[in-house]
Scaffold this motif. Structure first.
Motif, PDB file in Angstrom:
ATOM      1  N   UNK A 286       0.796  -1.221   0.000  1.00 51.26           N
ATOM      2  CA  UNK A 286       0.000   0.000   0.000  1.00 51.26           C
ATOM      3  C   UNK A 286       0.833   1.278   0.000  1.00 51.26           C
ATOM      4  N   UNK A 287       1.957   1.288   0.708  1.00 55.75           N
ATOM      5  CA  UNK A 287       2.718   2.522   0.824  1.00 55.75           C
ATOM      6  C   UNK A 287       1.932   3.568   1.592  1.00 55.75           C
ATOM      7  N   UNK A 288       2.208   4.844   1.287  1.00 62.58           N
ATOM      8  CA  UNK A 288       1.480   5.927   1.936  1.00 62.58           C
ATOM      9  C   UNK A 288       1.212   7.022   0.917  1.00 62.58           C
ATOM     10  N   UNK A 289       0.794   8.198   1.398  1.00 57.51           N
ATOM     11  CA  UNK A 289       0.446   9.276   0.481  1.00 57.51           C
ATOM     12  C   UNK A 289       1.637   9.758  -0.337  1.00 57.51           C
ATOM     13  N   UNK A 290       2.842   9.497   0.154  1.00 53.85           N
ATOM     14  CA  UNK A 290       4.019   9.917  -0.579  1.00 53.85           C
ATOM     15  C   UNK A 290       4.425   8.977  -1.687  1.00 53.85           C
ATOM     16  N   UNK A 291       3.828   7.782  -1.742  1.00 54.10           N
ATOM     17  CA  UNK A 291       4.244   6.798  -2.742  1.00 54.10           C
ATOM     18  C   UNK A 291       4.000   7.309  -4.158  1.00 54.10           C
ATOM     19  N   UNK A 292       2.822   7.844  -4.407  1.00 54.80           N
ATOM     20  CA  UNK A 292       2.512   8.302  -5.752  1.00 54.80           C
ATOM     21  C   UNK A 292       3.426   9.448  -6.162  1.00 54.80           C
ATOM     22  N   UNK A 293       3.717  10.358  -5.238  1.00 57.66           N
ATOM     23  CA  UNK A 293       4.596  11.474  -5.562  1.00 57.66           C
ATOM     24  C   UNK A 293       5.998  10.982  -5.900  1.00 57.66           C
ATOM     25  N   UNK A 294       6.488   9.991  -5.159  1.00 55.96           N
ATOM     26  CA  UNK A 294       7.820   9.456  -5.421  1.00 55.96           C
ATOM     27  C   UNK A 294       7.868   8.742  -6.772  1.00 55.96           C
ATOM     28  N   UNK A 295       6.801   8.041  -7.137  1.00 57.93           N
ATOM     29  CA  UNK A 295       6.768   7.378  -8.443  1.00 57.93           C
ATOM     30  C   UNK A 295       6.723   8.402  -9.570  1.00 57.93           C
ATOM     31  N   UNK A 296       5.915   9.452  -9.377  1.00 58.95           N
ATOM     32  CA  UNK A 296       5.867  10.513 -10.368  1.00 58.95           C
ATOM     33  C   UNK A 296       7.213  11.201 -10.504  1.00 58.95           C
ATOM     34  N   UNK A 297       7.894  11.401  -9.371  1.00 53.07           N
ATOM     35  CA  UNK A 297       9.200  12.054  -9.402  1.00 53.07           C
ATOM     36  C   UNK A 297      10.211  11.214 -10.175  1.00 53.07           C
ATOM     37  N   UNK A 298      10.143   9.898 -10.008  1.00 51.62           N
ATOM     38  CA  UNK A 298      11.064   9.013 -10.731  1.00 51.62           C
ATOM     39  C   UNK A 298      10.880   9.135 -12.236  1.00 51.62           C
ATOM     40  N   UNK A 299       9.629   9.016 -12.686  1.00 53.24           N
ATOM     41  CA  UNK A 299       9.378   9.090 -14.130  1.00 53.24           C
ATOM     42  C   UNK A 299       9.740  10.470 -14.665  1.00 53.24           C
ATOM     43  N   UNK A 300       9.396  11.511 -13.927  1.00 50.02           N
ATOM     44  CA  UNK A 300       9.743  12.875 -14.327  1.00 50.02           C
ATOM     45  C   UNK A 300      11.264  13.019 -14.475  1.00 50.02           C
ATOM     46  N   UNK A 301      11.989  12.567 -13.479  1.00 51.19           N
ATOM     47  CA  UNK A 301      13.455  12.664 -13.497  1.00 51.19           C
ATOM     48  C   UNK A 301      14.037  11.964 -14.722  1.00 51.19           C
ATOM     49  N   UNK A 302      13.578  10.764 -14.974  1.00 53.30           N
ATOM     50  CA  UNK A 302      14.186   9.962 -16.045  1.00 53.30           C
ATOM     51  C   UNK A 302      13.803  10.478 -17.433  1.00 53.30           C
ATOM     52  N   UNK A 303      12.563  10.909 -17.614  1.00 52.64           N
ATOM     53  CA  UNK A 303      12.182  11.411 -18.935  1.00 52.64           C
ATOM     54  C   UNK A 303      12.758  12.797 -19.188  1.00 52.64           C
ATOM     55  N   UNK A 304      12.945  13.582 -18.149  1.00 49.56           N
ATOM     56  CA  UNK A 304      13.658  14.847 -18.320  1.00 49.56           C
ATOM     57  C   UNK A 304      15.108  14.586 -18.722  1.00 49.56           C
ATOM     58  N   UNK A 305      15.730  13.575 -18.130  1.00 51.35           N
ATOM     59  CA  UNK A 305      17.103  13.246 -18.481  1.00 51.35           C
ATOM     60  C   UNK A 305      17.216  12.786 -19.925  1.00 51.35           C
ATOM     61  N   UNK A 306      16.185  12.110 -20.405  1.00 54.68           N
ATOM     62  CA  UNK A 306      16.169  11.657 -21.803  1.00 54.68           C
ATOM     63  C   UNK A 306      16.253  12.829 -22.754  1.00 54.68           C
ATOM     64  N   UNK A 307      15.593  13.936 -22.420  1.00 55.71           N
ATOM     65  CA  UNK A 307      15.556  15.078 -23.304  1.00 55.71           C
ATOM     66  C   UNK A 307      16.688  16.050 -23.112  1.00 55.71           C
ATOM     67  N   UNK A 308      17.549  15.786 -22.103  1.00 55.12           N
ATOM     68  CA  UNK A 308      18.617  16.752 -21.833  1.00 55.12           C
ATOM     69  C   UNK A 308      19.831  16.524 -22.713  1.00 55.12           C
TER      70      UNK A 308
END
Length: 381
Positions: free
Chosen positions: A359-381
């Motif tokens: 289940x995780x907690x309320x921060x789980x979704x934010x951490x998953x979003x942060x991961x995808x954001x970080x990696x796809x931003x790196x793809x375009x850099x």
């Protein structure tokens, strides 16, 4: 919708509601940077997801320079077994992207129109107070603007530990699911996420082709792309091959193993089993043009506001802002103990998939979003 908190939680667990889709600006800037600075950025982001209380996490990302993966946590509570390197899991509502792709392929073949009504293919099925299949189009199903209520399995099935134990092997028919949905209150907004939309889309695929949704997904997407670890299991309740166990507490502190599940309640909407590797391949092929013609891909990515989610939604995909500018297309998924997020750059050159168990907690979704954001931003850099 007027549902109790317990029922709303059950909807998330059963259906992978896209309430996890939040804008990148809402993701805490420190979500993926809590680990030592000398750690690999992807590993740091995976560790950040794990630190939110989930049991296990795995991610894989691809770019023109290659691919990378990372894991954290364990594959089963009470053991030191590492997460399998390419473990299979229930992808939940990321299934909707597969279903929308099949429908749009049929559109390209001239066998179906997005402007066809539900009534044309499923006469008399969608009729209730305030809901009429004669006035609802296929496009509205895929776009979640149909006004059809979401489906809740009867008698709190799978919303409680007792419900799970009694109904985990139960087979639901699509017609039964639609009937259950039409007894629910109507949504209060024009855009309203409803798994019933994609159950109906799967039924329409069957009517158009004369073959099951599962077979069409397999023959049109899974086999041509060589997704060897992906399947549309129908009512089969087991996950074959390497996989981490799934857990949920049903709103309590006790984690229950919920890996076994007959996913027939999620036909077309959330039943596919896959891996991070296969999902990356699917999303890359989708957005680099291997699965859809330009006209149909343009239909898929033509979005409307989804105010409750803070994003825009197309046909089976959400458009999610990137913190570095621009956006990516993707989908969340959640089905009883597994939760995932998959995304791709608009040209498919970069993809990222992460999933977690528990289940995780309320921060789980934010951490998953942060991961995808970080990696796809790196793809375009």
């Amino acid at each position: 919708m007027h549902v109790t908190r317990r029922r709303r939680r059950g909807l998330l667990a059963l259906a992978g509601l896209s309430a996890l889709l939040v804008t990148a600006s809402a993701v805490p800037a420190t979500a993926a940077t809590a680990q030592p600075r000398d750690a690999d950025p992807l590993q740091r982001a995976v560790d950040a997801v794990h630190d939110t209380g989930v049991v296990g996490v795995a991610a894989e990302v691809t770019s023109p320079d290659g691919s990378d993966s990372a894991r954290a946590g364990t594959a089963a509570l009470g053991t030191d077994r590492r997460m399998p390197p390419d473990g299979r899991f229930r992808i939940g509502s990321a299934t909707k992207t597969f279903t929308a792709t099949v429908v749009l392929q049929l559109v390209a073949e001239g066998r179906l129109s997005l402007d066809d009504t539900v009534e044309r293919w499923l006469p008399g099925l969608v009729r209730a107070d305030g809901v009429d299949g004669r006035e609802i189009t296929v496009r509205q199903l895929l776009q979640h603007t149909s006004g059809i209520p979401d489906v809740l399995p009867e008698a709190d099935a799978l919303l409680t530990a007792d419900g799970y134990r009694s109904d985990r092997f139960r087979t639901f028919t699509p017609e039964e699911l639609v009937g259950l949905a039409l007894r629910q209150p109507l949504p209060e907004t024009e855009w309203s996420y409803s798994n019933t939309n994609y159950i109906l889309a799967a039924m329409i695929v069957h009517e158009v082709t004369g073959r099951s949704w599962e077979r069409e997904v397999t023959d049109r997407i899974i086999r041509p792309l060589g997704l060897a670890d992906t399947s549309a299991p129908g009512s089969f309740p087991f996950i074959l091959g390497p996989h981490a166990r799934a857990y949920t507490g049903f709103g309590t502190d006790a984690a229950i193993d919920v890996t076994l599940l007959n996913p027939s309640m999620a036909v077309g909407s959330g039943s596919i089993i896959s891996t991070t590797h296969d999902l990356n391949r699917f999303f890359a092929a989708l957005f680099d043009g291997r699965l859809l013609e330009p006209a149909e891909l343009a239909e898929m990515t033509a979005t409307v506001p989804a105010p409750d989610l803070g994003v825009d939604y197309g046909l089976g995909v959400a458009e999610i802002p990137l913190s570095c500018g621009g956006s990516y297309y993707g989908h969340v998924g959640e089905l009883l103990g597994y939760r995932a997020l998959a995304g791709a750059t608009p040209d498919g050159s970069g993809t990222a998939v992460v999933y977690a168990t528990g289940d995780g907690d309320r921060g789980t979704q934010a951490a998953m979003m942060a991961l995808v954001d970080q990696e796809l931003c790196a793809t375009g850099s």
